[in-house]
Design an enzyme around this catalytic site. Structure first.
Site, mmCIF file in Angstrom:
data_model
loop_
_atom_site.group_PDB
_atom_site.id
_atom_site.type_symbol
_atom_site.label_atom_id
_atom_site.label_comp_id
_atom_site.label_asym_id
_atom_site.label_seq_id
_atom_site.Cartn_x
_atom_site.Cartn_y
_atom_site.Cartn_z
ATOM 1 N N LYS A 180 0.661 -0.737 0.023
ATOM 2 C CA LYS A 180 -0.138 0.195 0.186
ATOM 3 C C LYS A 180 1.327 1.275 0.146
ATOM 4 O O LYS A 180 1.822 1.642 0.928
ATOM 5 C CB LYS A 180 -0.718 -0.495 1.464
ATOM 6 C CG LYS A 180 -1.987 1.155 0.802
ATOM 7 C CD LYS A 180 -3.033 0.225 2.373
ATOM 8 C CE LYS A 180 -4.330 0.646 2.203
ATOM 9 N NZ LYS A 180 -5.431 0.352 3.905
HETATM 10 O O1 G3P Z 1 -8.444 0.854 4.113
HETATM 11 C C1 G3P Z 1 -9.124 2.380 4.663
HETATM 12 C C2 G3P Z 1 -9.809 2.504 5.613
HETATM 13 O O2 G3P Z 1 -9.356 1.897 7.252
HETATM 14 C C3 G3P Z 1 -9.987 4.466 6.200
HETATM 15 O O3 G3P Z 1 -11.266 3.573 7.251
HETATM 16 O O4 G3P Z 1 -12.652 4.777 8.412
HETATM 17 O O5 G3P Z 1 -10.075 4.970 8.947
HETATM 18 O O6 G3P Z 1 -11.786 6.463 7.232
HETATM 19 P P1 G3P Z 1 -11.942 5.359 7.897
#
Ligand code: G3P
Length: 214
Positions: A83
């Site tokens: 990533k």
């Molecule tokens: O994979 C990326 C994701 O985990 C981000 O999620 O909920 O932290 O915006 P969030």
């Protein structure tokens, strides 16, 4: 649509596998930090449990250091996907890794132009963060739709991972758009199954079944 679990938690991954519908895992530095475990052994364990792709994020900032990290992580297991953040350095890293046969997932995608450049650099996947766009009164799923249209215009093979999924409706919208992957938190995975009419229907069937004389 492929379903990835967005977690670095071993118990959640094992539980998710019981559903029989999990195709991979995505992690990020915040999810890793939550586990309070040594990084490399944790990734080793995840990649051994999940046969599909496991995204592991680089955290260095120079091209050279990101590539060194990426090579170290890619050597952990064949199913590691690197990533990489979307920026100028990230694009160079993606190009180099792609040339070396290492698959990448370009993350923190918030615009169509970023998505197009990531694909041109050779990204295997890109991760638009729909929840975070919604958080600032934007339309995260519109972003995914626009990226899908542009990729389609040019026959780009980069797969869209709908990320930052916060609820089942994001999941359904991702599927309607035809996104290749939705990466979802474990809590969302269990929400996908529940429906009050199913629970109610089951209860009524079982009640009626008790009346059947055998
Ligand atoms: O994979 C990326 C994701 O985990 C981000 O999620 O909920 O932290 O915006 P969030």
């Amino acid at each position: 649509m492929k379903i990835f679990l967005d977690t670095a938690n071993i118990a959640e991954i094992k539980k998710g596998l019981e559903y029989g519908v999990i195709d991979g895992v995505t992690t990020n530095p915040s999810l890793i930090a939550r586990e309070k475990r040594e990084f490399i052994p944790l990734i080793k364990e995840i990649t051994a449990i999940i046969p599909g792709p496991v995204s592991v994020e680089v955290t260095a900032s120079t091209v050279k250091d990101m590539i060194a990290q990426a090579e170290e992580y890619a050597a952990i297991a064949a199913n590691v996907i690197i990533k990489v953040p979307i920026n100028l350095e990230g694009l160079q890293v993606v190009k180099t890794l792609t040339g070396r046969g290492i698959k990448t997932n370009v993350t923190l995608i918030f615009s169509v132009s970023q998505a197009l450049l990531a694909a041109k650099a050779g990204a295997s996947y890109i991760s638009p963060f729909v929840g975070r766009v919604d958080d600032i009164s934007g339309d995260g799923m519109q972003l995914v739709e626009d990226i899908a249209m542009v990729y389609d215009n040019y026959g780009l093979a980069t797969e869209i991972i709908v990320a930052s999924v916060r609820h089942p409706f994001h999941f359904v919208q991702a599927a309607k758009i035809g996104a290749a992957v939705a990466t979802i938190p474990f809590a969302t995975l269990s929400q996908l199954l529940s429906h009050p009419l199913t629970a109610n229907g089951m209860e009524r069937f079982l009640k009626d079944w008790e009346k059947v004389k055998t």
